[in-house]
Scaffold this motif. Structure first.
Motif, short mmCIF file in Angstrom:
data_model
loop_
_atom_site.label_atom_id
_atom_site.label_comp_id
_atom_site.label_asym_id
_atom_site.label_seq_id
_atom_site.Cartn_x
_atom_site.Cartn_y
_atom_site.Cartn_z
N PHE A 132 0.85 -1.18 0.00
CA PHE A 132 0.00 0.00 0.00
C PHE A 132 0.89 1.24 0.00
N TYR A 133 0.45 2.26 -0.72
CA TYR A 133 1.15 3.54 -0.77
C TYR A 133 0.21 4.67 -0.39
N VAL A 134 0.80 5.74 0.16
CA VAL A 134 0.09 7.01 0.29
C VAL A 134 0.08 7.66 -1.09
N ASN A 135 1.25 7.73 -1.71
CA ASN A 135 1.40 8.25 -3.06
C ASN A 135 2.79 7.87 -3.53
N ASP A 136 2.87 6.96 -4.48
CA ASP A 136 4.19 6.48 -4.89
C ASP A 136 4.97 7.50 -5.72
N GLU A 137 4.36 8.64 -6.05
CA GLU A 137 5.08 9.68 -6.77
C GLU A 137 5.86 10.59 -5.82
N ILE A 138 5.44 10.68 -4.56
CA ILE A 138 6.14 11.55 -3.61
C ILE A 138 6.82 10.76 -2.49
N SER A 139 6.54 9.47 -2.40
CA SER A 139 7.12 8.69 -1.31
C SER A 139 7.37 7.25 -1.76
N ASP A 140 8.54 6.75 -1.40
CA ASP A 140 8.84 5.34 -1.69
C ASP A 140 8.55 4.45 -0.49
N GLN A 141 7.88 5.00 0.51
CA GLN A 141 7.56 4.26 1.72
C GLN A 141 6.33 3.38 1.47
N ILE A 142 6.41 2.12 1.86
CA ILE A 142 5.36 1.14 1.57
C ILE A 142 4.83 0.57 2.88
N LEU A 143 3.52 0.58 3.03
CA LEU A 143 2.87 -0.11 4.12
C LEU A 143 2.53 -1.50 3.58
N VAL A 144 3.16 -2.52 4.14
CA VAL A 144 3.03 -3.87 3.61
C VAL A 144 2.12 -4.69 4.52
N LEU A 145 1.06 -5.20 3.93
CA LEU A 145 0.15 -6.05 4.67
C LEU A 145 0.40 -7.50 4.24
N ILE A 146 0.62 -8.35 5.21
CA ILE A 146 0.93 -9.74 4.94
C ILE A 146 -0.23 -10.61 5.39
N VAL A 147 -0.68 -11.46 4.47
CA VAL A 147 -1.71 -12.44 4.79
C VAL A 147 -1.01 -13.78 4.91
N GLU A 148 -1.05 -14.33 6.11
CA GLU A 148 -0.40 -15.61 6.36
C GLU A 148 -1.26 -16.75 5.82
N ASN A 149 -0.68 -17.94 5.76
CA ASN A 149 -1.42 -19.13 5.29
C ASN A 149 -2.68 -19.39 6.09
N ASP A 150 -2.67 -19.07 7.38
CA ASP A 150 -3.86 -19.30 8.21
C ASP A 150 -4.84 -18.13 8.12
N MET A 151 -4.58 -17.21 7.18
CA MET A 151 -5.41 -16.03 6.92
C MET A 151 -5.34 -14.99 8.05
N SER A 152 -4.33 -15.07 8.91
CA SER A 152 -4.10 -13.99 9.87
C SER A 152 -3.30 -12.91 9.15
N TYR A 153 -3.28 -11.71 9.73
CA TYR A 153 -2.64 -10.57 9.09
C TYR A 153 -1.52 -10.02 9.97
N SER A 154 -0.55 -9.41 9.30
CA SER A 154 0.47 -8.63 9.98
C SER A 154 0.86 -7.47 9.07
N ILE A 155 1.52 -6.47 9.65
CA ILE A 155 1.89 -5.28 8.90
C ILE A 155 3.36 -4.98 9.13
N THR A 156 4.02 -4.57 8.05
CA THR A 156 5.38 -4.05 8.15
C THR A 156 5.44 -2.75 7.36
N TRP A 157 6.56 -2.06 7.50
CA TRP A 157 6.78 -0.81 6.80
C TRP A 157 8.13 -0.94 6.10
N GLU A 158 8.14 -0.74 4.80
CA GLU A 158 9.36 -0.89 4.02
C GLU A 158 9.54 0.33 3.12
N SER A 159 10.73 0.43 2.58
CA SER A 159 10.98 1.50 1.58
C SER A 159 11.69 0.90 0.39
#
Length: 159
Positions: A132-159
């Motif tokens: 997920f991005y706020v705006n990929d034209e002004i920021s390379d920061q990515i909010l990453v949502l991970i769906v695990e095999n058991d369908m649980s979720y987690s979030i990380t932040w990457e660039s």
């Protein structure tokens, strides 16, 4: 046969399949990552098509999780706060309505994040990865949502 990736030969050594999907007037890159030693079966590939066929309802669920994480001062809150601190009003104006007094700037930014990429990793703990991005034209920061095999979720932040 995948509606999104075309013919996938599971006996092949091809590890990476790429396509694009038009979703909410944006091009989303989608990729399928196959590990040679642990190939998916046709049922797992069918689940991927099902996920993409029902992306809107899945996105609603994922956004609820992101919003909950935000409300509990999680990574999504830090991600949004970074953007409000890093960028000036001029850069934020196209992304939010500055005169909206019902929602904070942070809440508006959060509601406007969008999916840019969806990666599928069948037979891996990280089954689906959504960028997920706020705006990929002004920021390379990515909010990453991970769906695990058991369908649980987690979030990380990457660039």
């Amino acid at each position: 046969m995948s509606n999104f990736f075309g013919e996938i030969d599971l006996s092949s050594d091809k590890k990476y399949h790429y396509s694009e999907l038009n979703y909410k007037n944006r091009e989303i890159s989608i990729d399928l990552n196959i590990y040679i030693e642990n190939k998916p079966n046709t049922e797992q590939l069918s689940k991927i098509d099902d996920f993409l066929d029902n992306l809107q309802s899945h996105e609603e669920e994922l956004r609820k999780f992101i919003k909950s994480n935000f409300n509990n001062n999680g990574i999504s809150k830090e991600y949004i706060e970074y953007h409000t601190e890093e960028f000036d009003d001029e850069e934020l104006t196209p992304l939010i309505n500055m005169s909206n007094k019902e929602m904070s700037i942070e809440e508006q930014l959060l509601s406007n994040i969008y999916i840019s990429r969806i990666g599928f990793y069948p037979n891996d703990n990280r089954y689906i990865v959504l960028d997920f991005y706020v705006n990929d034209e002004i920021s390379d920061q990515i909010l990453v949502l991970i769906v695990e095999n058991d369908m649980s979720y987690s979030i990380t932040w990457e660039s």
